[in-house]
Every structure is written in structure tokens, then in C-alpha cells.
Design a protein around this motif. Sequence first.
Motif, PDB file in Angstrom:
ATOM      1  N   ARG A 110       5.877 -57.400 -27.772  1.00 17.47           N
ATOM      2  CA  ARG A 110       6.970 -57.761 -26.873  1.00 17.47           C
ATOM      3  C   ARG A 110       6.430 -58.234 -25.526  1.00 17.47           C
ATOM      4  NH1 ARG A 110      12.383 -55.970 -28.449  1.00 17.47           N
ATOM      5  NH2 ARG A 110      12.890 -57.248 -26.663  1.00 17.47           N
ATOM      6  N   ASP A 111       7.060 -59.252 -24.983  1.00 14.21           N
ATOM      7  CA  ASP A 111       6.735 -59.720 -23.639  1.00 14.21           C
ATOM      8  C   ASP A 111       7.317 -58.704 -22.653  1.00 14.21           C
ATOM      9  OD1 ASP A 111       6.214 -61.215 -21.335  1.00 14.21           O
ATOM     10  OD2 ASP A 111       8.090 -62.345 -21.540  1.00 14.21           O
ATOM     11  N   PRO A 112       6.489 -58.079 -21.815  1.00  6.46           N
ATOM     12  CA  PRO A 112       6.976 -57.036 -20.901  1.00  6.46           C
ATOM     13  C   PRO A 112       8.084 -57.508 -19.958  1.00  6.46           C
ATOM     14  CG  PRO A 112       4.584 -57.062 -20.938  1.00  6.46           C
ATOM     15  CD  PRO A 112       5.040 -58.250 -21.718  1.00  6.46           C
ATOM     16  N   VAL A 113       8.001 -58.720 -19.475  1.00  9.61           N
ATOM     17  CA  VAL A 113       9.017 -59.231 -18.556  1.00  9.61           C
ATOM     18  C   VAL A 113      10.360 -59.381 -19.282  1.00  9.61           C
ATOM     19  CG1 VAL A 113       9.686 -61.208 -17.120  1.00  9.61           C
ATOM     20  CG2 VAL A 113       7.312 -60.373 -17.094  1.00  9.61           C
ATOM     21  N   GLU A 114      10.323 -59.959 -20.452  1.00  9.17           N
ATOM     22  CA  GLU A 114      11.552 -60.134 -21.240  1.00  9.17           C
ATOM     23  C   GLU A 114      12.120 -58.778 -21.661  1.00  9.17           C
ATOM     24  OE1 GLU A 114      14.816 -61.592 -22.994  1.00  9.17           O
ATOM     25  OE2 GLU A 114      13.421 -62.717 -21.746  1.00  9.17           O
ATOM     26  N   PHE A 115      11.248 -57.852 -22.043  1.00  9.31           N
ATOM     27  CA  PHE A 115      11.697 -56.525 -22.452  1.00  9.31           C
ATOM     28  C   PHE A 115      12.352 -55.796 -21.278  1.00  9.31           C
ATOM     29  CE2 PHE A 115      10.911 -52.029 -23.632  1.00  9.31           C
ATOM     30  CZ  PHE A 115      11.686 -52.013 -24.780  1.00  9.31           C
ATOM     31  N   ALA A 116      11.767 -55.883 -20.102  1.00 10.96           N
ATOM     32  CA  ALA A 116      12.348 -55.266 -18.912  1.00 10.96           C
ATOM     33  C   ALA A 116      13.711 -55.879 -18.594  1.00 10.96           C
ATOM     34  CB  ALA A 116      11.405 -55.427 -17.719  1.00 10.96           C
ATOM     35  N   ARG A 117      13.842 -57.178 -18.773  1.00  9.50           N
ATOM     36  CA  ARG A 117      15.119 -57.855 -18.544  1.00  9.50           C
ATOM     37  C   ARG A 117      16.182 -57.352 -19.522  1.00  9.50           C
ATOM     38  NH1 ARG A 117      13.727 -63.239 -19.261  1.00  9.50           N
ATOM     39  NH2 ARG A 117      12.671 -63.085 -17.278  1.00  9.50           N
ATOM     40  N   GLU A 118      15.798 -57.164 -20.774  1.00  4.42           N
ATOM     41  CA  GLU A 118      16.740 -56.654 -21.772  1.00  4.42           C
ATOM     42  C   GLU A 118      17.162 -55.222 -21.452  1.00  4.42           C
ATOM     43  OE1 GLU A 118      15.987 -57.178 -25.928  1.00  4.42           O
ATOM     44  OE2 GLU A 118      14.975 -59.096 -25.576  1.00  4.42           O
ATOM     45  N   ILE A 119      16.220 -54.414 -21.006  1.00  4.59           N
ATOM     46  CA  ILE A 119      16.565 -53.031 -20.635  1.00  4.59           C
ATOM     47  C   ILE A 119      17.562 -53.038 -19.483  1.00  4.59           C
ATOM     48  CG2 ILE A 119      15.690 -50.916 -19.574  1.00  4.59           C
ATOM     49  CD1 ILE A 119      13.177 -51.244 -21.265  1.00  4.59           C
ATOM     50  N   LYS A 120      17.301 -53.851 -18.483  1.00  2.00           N
ATOM     51  CA  LYS A 120      18.206 -53.937 -17.336  1.00  2.00           C
ATOM     52  C   LYS A 120      19.593 -54.378 -17.790  1.00  2.00           C
ATOM     53  CE  LYS A 120      18.917 -56.130 -12.898  1.00  2.00           C
ATOM     54  NZ  LYS A 120      18.616 -57.248 -12.064  1.00  2.00           N
ATOM     55  N   THR A 121      19.672 -55.353 -18.662  1.00  2.00           N
ATOM     56  CA  THR A 121      20.948 -55.842 -19.173  1.00  2.00           C
ATOM     57  C   THR A 121      21.710 -54.741 -19.900  1.00  2.00           C
ATOM     58  OG1 THR A 121      20.110 -58.094 -19.369  1.00  2.00           O
ATOM     59  CG2 THR A 121      22.033 -57.540 -20.705  1.00  2.00           C
ATOM     60  N   VAL A 122      21.019 -53.989 -20.752  1.00  2.00           N
ATOM     61  CA  VAL A 122      21.671 -52.929 -21.517  1.00  2.00           C
ATOM     62  C   VAL A 122      22.140 -51.806 -20.593  1.00  2.00           C
ATOM     63  CG1 VAL A 122      21.385 -51.223 -23.357  1.00  2.00           C
ATOM     64  CG2 VAL A 122      20.439 -53.490 -23.636  1.00  2.00           C
ATOM     65  N   VAL A 123      21.334 -51.448 -19.616  1.00  2.00           N
ATOM     66  CA  VAL A 123      21.735 -50.395 -18.674  1.00  2.00           C
ATOM     67  C   VAL A 123      22.962 -50.852 -17.874  1.00  2.00           C
ATOM     68  CG1 VAL A 123      21.038 -49.135 -16.611  1.00  2.00           C
ATOM     69  CG2 VAL A 123      19.483 -49.294 -18.552  1.00  2.00           C
ATOM     70  N   THR A 124      22.981 -52.106 -17.451  1.00  2.00           N
ATOM     71  CA  THR A 124      24.144 -52.635 -16.740  1.00  2.00           C
ATOM     72  C   THR A 124      25.380 -52.603 -17.632  1.00  2.00           C
ATOM     73  OG1 THR A 124      22.751 -54.046 -15.373  1.00  2.00           O
ATOM     74  CG2 THR A 124      25.077 -54.654 -15.531  1.00  2.00           C
ATOM     75  N   LYS A 125      25.222 -53.022 -18.884  1.00  2.00           N
ATOM     76  CA  LYS A 125      26.338 -52.990 -19.823  1.00  2.00           C
ATOM     77  C   LYS A 125      26.802 -51.560 -20.082  1.00  2.00           C
ATOM     78  CE  LYS A 125      25.914 -55.557 -23.530  1.00  2.00           C
ATOM     79  NZ  LYS A 125      25.318 -56.310 -24.659  1.00  2.00           N
ATOM     80  N   SER A 126      25.878 -50.603 -20.070  1.00  2.00           N
ATOM     81  CA  SER A 126      26.268 -49.211 -20.302  1.00  2.00           C
ATOM     82  C   SER A 126      27.105 -48.688 -19.140  1.00  2.00           C
ATOM     83  CB  SER A 126      25.050 -48.321 -20.550  1.00  2.00           C
ATOM     84  OG  SER A 126      24.296 -48.142 -19.376  1.00  2.00           O
ATOM     85  N   SER A 127      26.794 -49.126 -17.939  1.00  2.00           N
ATOM     86  CA  SER A 127      27.594 -48.749 -16.768  1.00  2.00           C
ATOM     87  C   SER A 127      29.011 -49.296 -16.897  1.00  2.00           C
ATOM     88  CB  SER A 127      26.922 -49.276 -15.499  1.00  2.00           C
ATOM     89  OG  SER A 127      27.707 -49.017 -14.381  1.00  2.00           O
ATOM     90  N   GLU A 128      29.130 -50.540 -17.333  1.00  2.00           N
ATOM     91  CA  GLU A 128      30.438 -51.148 -17.541  1.00  2.00           C
ATOM     92  C   GLU A 128      31.198 -50.439 -18.657  1.00  2.00           C
ATOM     93  OE1 GLU A 128      29.402 -55.206 -18.315  1.00  2.00           O
ATOM     94  OE2 GLU A 128      28.757 -55.556 -16.249  1.00  2.00           O
ATOM     95  N   ALA A 129      30.489 -50.057 -19.725  1.00  2.00           N
ATOM     96  CA  ALA A 129      31.122 -49.339 -20.836  1.00  2.00           C
ATOM     97  C   ALA A 129      31.604 -47.962 -20.391  1.00  2.00           C
ATOM     98  CB  ALA A 129      30.133 -49.207 -22.003  1.00  2.00           C
ATOM     99  N   ALA A 130      30.834 -47.297 -19.540  1.00  2.00           N
ATOM    100  CA  ALA A 130      31.241 -45.990 -19.023  1.00  2.00           C
ATOM    101  C   ALA A 130      32.511 -46.130 -18.188  1.00  2.00           C
ATOM    102  CB  ALA A 130      30.114 -45.371 -18.196  1.00  2.00           C
ATOM    103  N   ARG A 131      32.579 -47.152 -17.352  1.00  2.00           N
ATOM    104  CA  ARG A 131      33.772 -47.383 -16.530  1.00  2.00           C
ATOM    105  C   ARG A 131      34.987 -47.644 -17.424  1.00  2.00           C
ATOM    106  NH1 ARG A 131      32.001 -51.152 -13.549  1.00  2.00           N
ATOM    107  NH2 ARG A 131      32.812 -52.891 -14.693  1.00  2.00           N
ATOM    108  N   TRP A 132      34.805 -48.455 -18.455  1.00  2.00           N
ATOM    109  CA  TRP A 132      35.887 -48.743 -19.396  1.00  2.00           C
ATOM    110  C   TRP A 132      36.357 -47.452 -20.073  1.00  2.00           C
ATOM    111  CZ3 TRP A 132      35.896 -47.871 -24.674  1.00  2.00           C
ATOM    112  CH2 TRP A 132      37.005 -48.374 -25.373  1.00  2.00           C
TER     113      TRP A 132
END
Length: 108
Positions: A67-89
Motif C-alpha cells: 500500500r502507498d502510505p500517503v494514499e492509505f493515510a488519505r483513506e483512513i482520514k476519509t473513513v474517520v470523517t465518514k464515521s463522525s458523520e455516521a455517528a451524528r446521523w
Amino acid sequence: MGREIDEAWIDEAVDRYARLEQLRAEFDKAVAGHLVSVHSPDNSIEVIVTAAGEIRDVCIHVSLRDRDPVEFAREIKTVVTKSSEAARWAREKLHGEVFGKLQSLGEA
């Protein structure tokens, strides 16, 4: 001229306050215990979060070797952001379920 005290209304208000406190406790318990699972677009990362926004677990479902570390870090950030939105929902949905049937004073 003094005001007349409506004791029935006061009793109803006190009962309503007690009911609100009970509902708030139920809501807090439901929010803490309700889990939401969010995945990255390629399903390689899963974040499990409570409706309160607490991350309970992060699961990686692939090998990180290629895995490309930069791309993997970007995906983690995206999922964590989406999890925050899911928690609010989830919180909003639980709030509607717990408090949605509450009547205002005088409706009972």
C-alpha cells in the motif's frame, strides 16, 4: 391583584420534567451503546464508532505491504470523517425515536 396559581399545571410541569430526565438518561445510554460501522470505498478499512462519536475499533482488512502510505493515510482520514458523520446521523435518529413522541404541556 395577585396571580392565581394553577397547581395542576405545576404538577404537570414537574411530571414532565421528571419524564424528560428519564428520557435523557435513556437517550444517553442508547447513544453510548449504539454502534455504527463505516467502510472505505474499497472495504479495506472499517471504523466502528458509537453514536456518541467514540471510535471503538479500526480494522484493516488487507495487507499493508504494497500500500502507498500517503494514499492509505488519505483513506483512513476519509473513513474517520465518514464515521463522525455516521455517528451524528445515528444520534439524530435516536433523538427522534426517544424524544419524538414527547407531548408539550397541555396536549396530554
